[in-house]
Motif scaffolding. Structure first.
Motif, PDB file in Angstrom:
ATOM      1  N   LYS A 101       5.336   8.964  -8.962  1.00 19.17           N
ATOM      2  CA  LYS A 101       4.084   9.420  -8.347  1.00 19.17           C
ATOM      3  C   LYS A 101       4.182   9.293  -6.835  1.00 19.17           C
ATOM      4  O   LYS A 101       4.781   8.336  -6.332  1.00 19.17           O
ATOM      5  CB  LYS A 101       2.891   8.604  -8.865  1.00 19.17           C
ATOM      6  N   GLU A 118       3.567   2.819  -4.583  1.00 25.13           N
ATOM      7  CA  GLU A 118       2.155   2.442  -4.709  1.00 25.13           C
ATOM      8  C   GLU A 118       1.546   2.408  -3.301  1.00 25.13           C
ATOM      9  O   GLU A 118       1.983   1.640  -2.437  1.00 25.13           O
ATOM     10  CB  GLU A 118       1.937   1.095  -5.421  1.00 25.13           C
ATOM     11  N   SER A 119       0.526   3.254  -3.120  1.00 25.89           N
ATOM     12  CA  SER A 119      -0.040   3.404  -1.777  1.00 25.89           C
ATOM     13  C   SER A 119      -0.530   2.074  -1.193  1.00 25.89           C
ATOM     14  O   SER A 119      -0.391   1.839   0.007  1.00 25.89           O
ATOM     15  CB  SER A 119      -1.168   4.438  -1.786  1.00 25.89           C
TER      16      SER A 119
HETATM   17  N1  LIG Z   1      -1.665   4.057  -7.892  1.00 26.42           N
HETATM   18  C1  LIG Z   1      -0.840   5.069  -7.291  1.00 26.42           C
HETATM   19  C2  LIG Z   1      -1.331   6.428  -7.732  1.00 26.42           C
HETATM   20  C3  LIG Z   1      -0.422   7.532  -7.284  1.00 26.42           C
HETATM   21  C4  LIG Z   1      -0.759   8.839  -7.971  1.00 26.42           C
HETATM   22  O1  LIG Z   1      -1.508   8.872  -8.948  1.00 26.42           O
HETATM   23  N2  LIG Z   1      -0.186   9.951  -7.465  1.00 26.42           N
HETATM   24  C5  LIG Z   1      -0.415  11.248  -8.064  1.00 26.42           C
HETATM   25  C6  LIG Z   1      -0.959  12.232  -7.031  1.00 26.42           C
HETATM   26  S1  LIG Z   1      -2.474  11.653  -6.346  1.00 26.42           S
HETATM   27  C7  LIG Z   1       0.899  11.809  -8.574  1.00 26.42           C
HETATM   28  O2  LIG Z   1       1.907  11.718  -7.918  1.00 26.42           O
HETATM   29  N3  LIG Z   1       0.882  12.414  -9.758  1.00 26.42           N
HETATM   30  C8  LIG Z   1       2.044  13.040 -10.328  1.00 26.42           C
HETATM   31  C9  LIG Z   1       2.185  12.742 -11.789  1.00 26.42           C
HETATM   32  O3  LIG Z   1       1.333  12.054 -12.354  1.00 26.42           O
HETATM   33  O4  LIG Z   1       3.161  13.218 -12.375  1.00 26.42           O
HETATM   34  C10 LIG Z   1      -0.891   4.928  -5.778  1.00 26.42           C
HETATM   35  O5  LIG Z   1      -1.924   4.498  -5.266  1.00 26.42           O
HETATM   36  O6  LIG Z   1       0.108   5.224  -5.106  1.00 26.42           O
END
Ligand SMILES: N[C@@H](CCC(=O)N[C@@H](CS)C(=O)NCC(=O)O)C(=O)O
Length: 290
Positions: A101, A118-119
């Motif tokens: 992600k 993780e952000s």
């Molecule tokens: N908890 C993670 C969440 C990251 C997240 O959900 N990213 C999403 C976009 S907002 C993503 O990359 N989704 C792609 C997928 O689920 O395959 C963070 O805060 O970095």
């Protein structure tokens, strides 16, 4: 797809051919890479692999804020990862973030590259590295970290819960929309009550708590998420509105939200950022004139 009102779960779940919904093509029940693809590396100490979703914007705002403070070591290359095309499942990306992600960061400023995913972890890594936007101790630090982790725990109910069932799911399920609208309105009220007595999330100082919360709840407050402004009556949260405008007016926030953006006004899209001058010369409106 089955009729959800009559669905009886089998003893053992098996993945459907397609679960439907807007993101069905990137959902799968396993982790790991789907294909070989190395990540590109630019000339700056920090390499960011991301997209301008709310989670991605947190990091580009933080980097622009650090640069605005004069931290040259925060110079960064921002590479675009198109999650709807499955680029988060490339081998190079998975090596940086095994959770596939965005956002993912590689800090190449030291002798060995450090990967951070993780952000929230990325914001803390940067805040500690540069000694900025995270109070050093006491009540302000505790408040900052409490609200930072509040965001990490709360936003999945907003995005994966409310947003999914209100805007993305193939059918509108009243139970699910009611459940998550209830929770999201409660979260907005939590913020609103806190911001009635505090200029910023951690008190008088702008911190990584604001940087984490604003891309989600500021966008929600302005009706920019899921076209749900009227549905959730977001204008009622007056203190959230005040704080949203205050954060949005910061020049670094204006720049940070443009990076890795692939939608909206072409002048607001800086799809990749490799130099500070890119904001003036490489936005989509300028590139498409070439
Ligand atoms: N908890 C993670 C969440 C990251 C997240 O959900 N990213 C999403 C976009 S907002 C993503 O990359 N989704 C792609 C997928 O689920 O395959 C963070 O805060 O970095």
């Amino acid at each position: 797809m089955s009729d959800s009102s009559r669905y009886v779960p089998p003893r053992v779940w098996t993945p459907p051919a397609s679960s439907g919904g807007r993101f069905a093509n990137i959902n799968r029940p396993t982790a790991g890479p789907t294909h070989e693809k190395e990540l590109l590396v630019g000339r700056h100490p920090l390499q960011l692999y991301s997209l301008a979703t709310p989670n991605g914007v947190k990091v580009t705002v933080m980097l622009e804020e650090l640069l605005a403070l004069g931290h040259a070591g925060a110079e960064y290359d921002a590479w675009l990862i198109r999650i709807t095309e499955g680029e988060q499942f490339g081998s190079g990306f998975v090596a940086v973030n095994p959770n596939s992600k965005i956002p993912a960061l590689v800090d190449r400023s030291g002798p060995t590259p450090i990967r951070v995913f993780e952000s929230g972890a990325i914001l803390m890594h940067l805040a500690e590295k540069f000694g900025a936007f995270l109070p050093a101790g006491g009540e302000a630090r505790a408040a900052c970290l409490s609200w930072l982790f509040w965001q990490m725990g709360s936003a999945p109910y907003l995005g994966g819960g409310f947003g999914h069932f209100y805007a993305s799911a193939p059918t509108k399920i009243e139970y699910a929309i009611d459940r998550f609208a209830m929770e999201v309105k409660r979260q907005l009220d939590v913020l609103d009550r806190h911001l009635a007595d505090n200029e910023y999330m951690a008190g008088g100082e702008y911190t990584i708590a604001d940087i984490a919360i604003w891309p989600w709840y500021g966008a929600l407050a302005k009706g920019l998420l899921y076209e749900a402004g009227e549905f959730l009556q977001v204008q009622e949260y007056r203190n959230v509105q005040r704080w949203t405008d205050l954060v949005a007016a910061r020049p670094a926030v204006k720049r940070g939200r443009m990076v890795n953006r692939v939608m909206g006004d072409p002048a607001s899209q800086l799809r990749e950022r490799h130099d500070a001058s890119d904001f003036d010369t490489k936005t989509q409106d300028k590139l498409s004139k070439d």
